[in-house]
Each structure stands twice: as structure tokens, then as C-alpha cells.
Scaffold this active site. Structure first.
Site, PDB file in Angstrom:
ATOM      1  CG  ASP A 146      44.234  42.117  33.566  1.00  0.00           C
ATOM      2  OD1 ASP A 146      43.163  42.204  32.924  1.00  0.00           O
ATOM      3  OD2 ASP A 146      44.350  42.557  34.713  1.00  0.00           O
ATOM      4  CG  HIS A 147      40.046  38.712  30.258  1.00  0.00           C
ATOM      5  ND1 HIS A 147      39.918  38.577  31.616  1.00  0.00           N
ATOM      6  CD2 HIS A 147      38.810  39.032  29.810  1.00  0.00           C
ATOM      7  CE1 HIS A 147      38.660  38.808  31.953  1.00  0.00           C
ATOM      8  NE2 HIS A 147      37.966  39.090  30.873  1.00  0.00           N
ATOM      9  CG  HIS A 168      39.975  42.339  35.157  1.00  0.00           C
ATOM     10  ND1 HIS A 168      41.029  41.677  34.581  1.00  0.00           N
ATOM     11  CD2 HIS A 168      39.087  41.379  35.512  1.00  0.00           C
ATOM     12  CE1 HIS A 168      40.781  40.359  34.582  1.00  0.00           C
ATOM     13  NE2 HIS A 168      39.618  40.161  35.155  1.00  0.00           N
TER      14      HIS A 168
HETATM   15  C1  BG6 Z   1      37.354  37.304  35.431  1.00  0.00           C
HETATM   16  C2  BG6 Z   1      36.724  37.127  36.782  1.00  0.00           C
HETATM   17  O1  BG6 Z   1      38.699  37.665  35.554  1.00  0.00           O
HETATM   18  O2  BG6 Z   1      36.668  38.312  34.725  1.00  0.00           O
HETATM   19  C3  BG6 Z   1      35.250  36.808  36.655  1.00  0.00           C
HETATM   20  O3  BG6 Z   1      37.400  36.108  37.477  1.00  0.00           O
HETATM   21  C4  BG6 Z   1      34.558  37.825  35.784  1.00  0.00           C
HETATM   22  O4  BG6 Z   1      34.644  36.771  37.938  1.00  0.00           O
HETATM   23  C5  BG6 Z   1      35.304  38.033  34.474  1.00  0.00           C
HETATM   24  O5  BG6 Z   1      33.245  37.369  35.537  1.00  0.00           O
HETATM   25  C6  BG6 Z   1      34.721  39.174  33.685  1.00  0.00           C
HETATM   26  O6  BG6 Z   1      35.275  39.211  32.415  1.00  0.00           O
HETATM   27  P1  BG6 Z   1      34.485  39.874  31.208  1.00  0.00           P
HETATM   28  O7  BG6 Z   1      35.423  39.769  30.056  1.00  0.00           O
HETATM   29  O8  BG6 Z   1      33.232  39.093  31.043  1.00  0.00           O
HETATM   30  O9  BG6 Z   1      34.217  41.283  31.609  1.00  0.00           O
END
Ligand code: BG6
Length: 485
Positions: A181-182, A244
């Protein structure tokens, strides 16, 4: 620690995720000397292309705005580490070809142990097949490590997630599996543990006695342009809230772990998530953007089904039934096509006891994840001068100002490095997923019309703060807009 003799295999190497996130992260790690000695990177995908085309694609998103010669020469060095094998995802023989390619690389290594880290930048439809093929055809038996990194979507609800996890488990153990989960790789999310548990002053404010309500907000200024077909199957809740924002919530609210070990941390996260009942319909506001400000509406996207009721905005309130948090609303909000890009946690404290002060601002602690990482605390202070009046002020820890030389790593850099080291702390354990889906599955089934008509989201114009109903929604849970905000 890092192992020598490591190959990183990027499956789905010609796709968007690999191009935009995986390869740039690998490059940054390489450039800063964080990859193992002797590392090699092998791309694998269906597209047939020669090495030059592959290198062009994998370096397309590596940034070198100042055309720095050092960076340019590092890019050339990086290219030399990376090779490509084209092959199908279903075909065992193609995976044998990948193995031959790896064995050829490994034959030049000085000692026998070989380590393989497989990164699946792939759509969910091929997850299981690829996990199976990798285990059966590409698993190194030479005494090194074999690890697999996978990324959401982990199913669409509790049942499909359980199916997916158990089919992956047939081939890869929990210890070998790294679920990304980044958000867990973001600097400010990683800071939450330090901020909460290394500060006695913060720790003692962290409960229902001091806190009135908490909002965790994700805002993006663009719509689903180009991804409408994919998005429509999932919706904003699966895209952002269920993973997230819930991850941020769990770290924000868990009890202090006994240690910083991966299992101790994840045990505490699971414990607090288990105290959250499934979300109620009455605690949810859904929205969908419509054309405005020269931008198209969600339904104008040709890849989106006509009359789709898929929410592109959702606000929903969660409750934690434990002694620390009973009665405190946690409002999760996320939307596409809003007026700005911002992800933040806003903790609003209770009113001071009435008496000497009336109508003064509430204290708020804001933790901004992006852009421009910051933590600031809104406090009241006396205006300087010969009279006593309280005004809202801020204690401000903006990273850019406080840590002037620091380079904040990209989430994917931090996570790939953790996976190389075998540290699971910032990866999602199977039982975290299970409990996360328990919280969200009923509301998702309701939204998707499994128990009757699909609810119609309210409209909001592209480029605005979201549905006009939002202010009343957060006020219902006790949020009070401070004067001047
Ligand atoms: C991803 C979603 O997990 O996270 C995208 O699938 C979203 O829709 C993205 O744009 C957002 O990531 P970050 O790191 O740009 O906040």
C-alpha cells in the site's frame, strides 16, 4: 541487510505503473547506492520490443530537469543493469525462458547463492496465474531468497479478497509476500509512529478526552481521464479509502507497539481495526463530478458506462469502539476532480472550558502528507499589546524549512528497499486486509445495488471542493470551522 547476487524482476515492465513508479524508484535507489552490489534488473512483459525500446520506456519517467551530467551518466549505467524478456503470463514455457535468462546472469556471480525479488506491476486478472508460474518455473532453489511484491487491488470485497489471498498462498508464504500500500512508504506516514510515540506531550492528548473529531482527507485535482473503465469497476472507496486512508487511520489510532518489529506494529494495527464496525449508510456521503470549468464530467468519459452511479467522491465516518476512542468520529474523505491536490489529517480538539474565553478557535493539529510535508498546530495566543485578546496562531513544522537539505524519498523507493531487506513493517499483512474489507464490504455492496436500487451520488462540479452537502456532513460530526478558516 541487503543480499549480494540479487535479481529484481519487474513483471508488467511495459505498463504504466512500472514506467511511472517502479523504474524511477529503482533508478533513484541505484543512484544513491542503495541497491545490492551486483544487482541486475530484468523486465518481463508481453510486448515484443528490442533493448533500445525497452530502455527508452523504462527511463522515460526518470527526472533530470537540469540535464545534470552525473545523472545522465548514472542513467547510462542503470541501463546496463537492465535487460528484457518478452513472454506471456499464462505460458509456463515462457517463464522457463525467463529462468534461463536469470541463470545466465547468475552464472557470472561469484558465489552460488542467488536472490530473486519479483515485482508484479500487473493487473489483478493475472495475479494468481503469474504467482503460480513464478513458483513453478522461476523459484530459485540455490539457497537464496525468493520474494514477491504485489499491489492492490486485493480483491473487490471480503470474499474475493479471501479467494485471492488463499490462491497466492498456495505458492508463496506470508514471509515471502510483500503487499504494497504505497501510502505506507510515504515519509509523513512513516513519521506518524515517531511523532506519536517519541513525544510525551502528544501522547497525552491522544484520546477522546482531548479530541473532538478527526478528518483524513485525500484530494486530487484531476478526474479519471484515461482510466475511467478501470475506475468504474472500483470506485473511490476501493481506490483510496479502504486502503490508503484506512492505513493512515490505523497508525494514527493504534496503541503503542511493544517494539518496532513488523509483527508488533501490525498486531496493533489489526487490533484497532477490529474495534471498528462496518460503515453505516447514514454515515456516508457519495458524490460524482460533472462537467465544469471547461473539464468533462465523469459520465462524459467514453469508457464509463452511461448512467454509472460509481462514486468519484466519498465521505464516510468510522467509529472505534475501544476505551481510547469511543465516541470520536473519524471522517475519511476522498475525491477526484476537486479544487486542489492535498492529503492531510486534521485533528480538531475540544473547546476550552467556557468562562474567561468565549468564541475562541479550537486547537487543531494538521499533519499534511502532501504536497509539502508539514505538521502544524493551531493554538491561541495573546495578541501583543496592552490588552488581552486571544488570536489563532500556528506552531509550524514545515519540512522544507526545517530540513532544508533533506531529500524526501518517493514511497516506492522506501518500499522496494524494505522488500530487499526483508522488512515487512510497511507492508500489509493478510489479516489487516481481512478486517479492512469487513469494515467496507457492506457499504460497497449497498452502493453496488446488491440489496436494492443503487444509491445515486450527488453531483459536484469539476474543480470544486466537492458536494455542497459536505460542510453540513462534517458539522454533523462536531467539526467546527474556526473563524477565519
Ligand atoms: C492510487 C490510486 O492507489 O493512488 C490512484 O489508484 C491515485 O487513483 C493514487 O491517484 C494517489 O497516489 P499519490 O501517491 O499520488 O497520492
Amino acid at each position: 541487510e541487503l543480499k549480494d547476487n540479487t535479481i529484481i524482476i519487474v513483471l508488467g515492465a511495459s505498463g504504466d505503473l512500472a514506467k511511472k513508479k517502479t523504474y524511477p524508484a529503482l533508478f533513484n535507489l541505484f543512484r544513491q547506492g542503495f541497491l545490492p552490489r551486483d544487482v541486475k534488473i530484468v523486465g518481463y512483459a508481453r510486448t515484443k520490443m528490442d533493448e533500445a525500446e525497452y530502455h527508452k520506456r523504462t527511463t522515460a519517467y526518470i527526472k533530470n530537469p537540469d540535464e545534470d551530467a552525473d545523472v545522465a551518466s548514472k542513467i547510462e549505467e542503470f541501463k546496463k543493469l537492465t535487460t528484457y524478456v518478452a513472454g506471456d503470463y499464462e505460458d509456463g514455457a515462457a517463464f522457463n525462458k525467463l529462468t534461463e535468462h536469470m541463470e545466465e546472469i547468475e552464472s557470472h556471480y561469484q558465489h552460488k547463492e542467488c536472490n530473486r525479488l519479483f515485482y508484479l506491476a500487473l493487473p489483478p486478472s493475472v495475479f494468481t496465474t503469474v504467482c503460480k508460474n513464478l513458483k513453478e518455473h522461476c523459484y530459485s532453489s540455490k539457497g537464496g531468497i525468493n520474494r514477491v511484491i504485489i499491489e492492490k487491488p486485493f480483491g473487490k470485497d471480503l470474499e474475493s479478497c479471501r479467494e485471492l489471498l488463499s490462491s497466492v498462498k498456495e505458492y508463496w508464504t506470508e514471509d515471502e509476500t510483500f503487499r504494497i500500500d504505497h501510502y505506507l512508504g510515504k515519509e509523513m506516514v512513516k513519521n506518524l509512529l515517531v511523532f506519536r510515540f517519541a513525544n510525551v506531550s502528544i501522547g497525552s492528548l491522544w484520546d477522546k478526552n482531548s479530541i473532538s473529531n478527526v478528518q483524513i482527507t485525500f484530494k486530487e485535482p484531476f478526474g479519471t481521464e484515461g482510466r475511467g473503465g478501470y475506475f468504474d469497476e472500483f470506485g473511490i472507496i476501493r481506490d483510496i479509502l479502504q486502503n490508503h486512508l484506512l492505513q493512515v487511520l490505523s497508525i494514527l489510532t493504534m496503541e503503542r507497539p511493544v517494539s518496532f518489529s513488523a509483527e508488533d506494529i501490525r498486531d496493533e494495527k489489526v487490533k484497532v481495526l477490529r474495534a471498528i464496525p462496518p460503515i453505516e449508510q447514514s454515515d456516508t456521503l457519495l458524490g460524482q463530478y460533472v462537467a465544469a470549468n471547461g473539464k468533462p464530467g465523469y459520465l462524459d468519459d467514453e469508457s464509463v458506462p452511461r448512467n454509472s452511479t460509481c462514486p468519484t467522491f466519498a465521505a464516510t465516518t468510522l467509529w472505534i469502539h475501544n476505551p481510547r476512542w469511543e465516541g470520536v468520529p473519524f471522517i475519511l474523505k476522498a475525491g477526484k476532480a476537486l479544487n486542489e491536490a492535498k492529503v492531510e489529517v486534521r485533528i480538531q480538539f475540544k473547546d476550552v472550558t467556557q468562562g474567561i474565553f468565549k468564541d475562541i478557535s479550537r486547537n487543531e493539529l494538521v499533519i499534511r502528507l502532501q504536497p509539502s510535508e508539514a505538521i502544524y498546530l493551531k493554538l491561541n495566543a495573546k495578541t501583543p499589546g496592552l490588552y488581552t485578546r486571544a488570536v489563532p496562531t500556528e506552531m509550524d513544522l514545515t519540512y522544507k524549512r526545517r530540513f532544508t537539505d533533506a531529500k524526501i524519498p518517493e514511497a516506492y523507493e522506501a518500499l522496494i528497499l524494505d522488500a530487499l531487506k526483508g522488512d515487512h513493517s510497511n507492508f500489509v499483512r493478510h489479516d489487516e486486509l481481512d478486517v479492512a474489507w469487513k469494515i467496507f464490504t457492506p457499504i460497497l455492496h449497498w452502493i453496488e445495488g446488491q440489496n436494492g436500487a443503487r444509491p445515486r451520488p450527488v453531483n459536484y462540479p469539476y474543480g470544486t471542493r466537492g458536494p455542497k452537502e459536505l460542510d453540513a456532513f462534517v458539522e454533523k460530526y462536531g467539526f467546527r470551522r474556526n473563524p477565519g478558516d
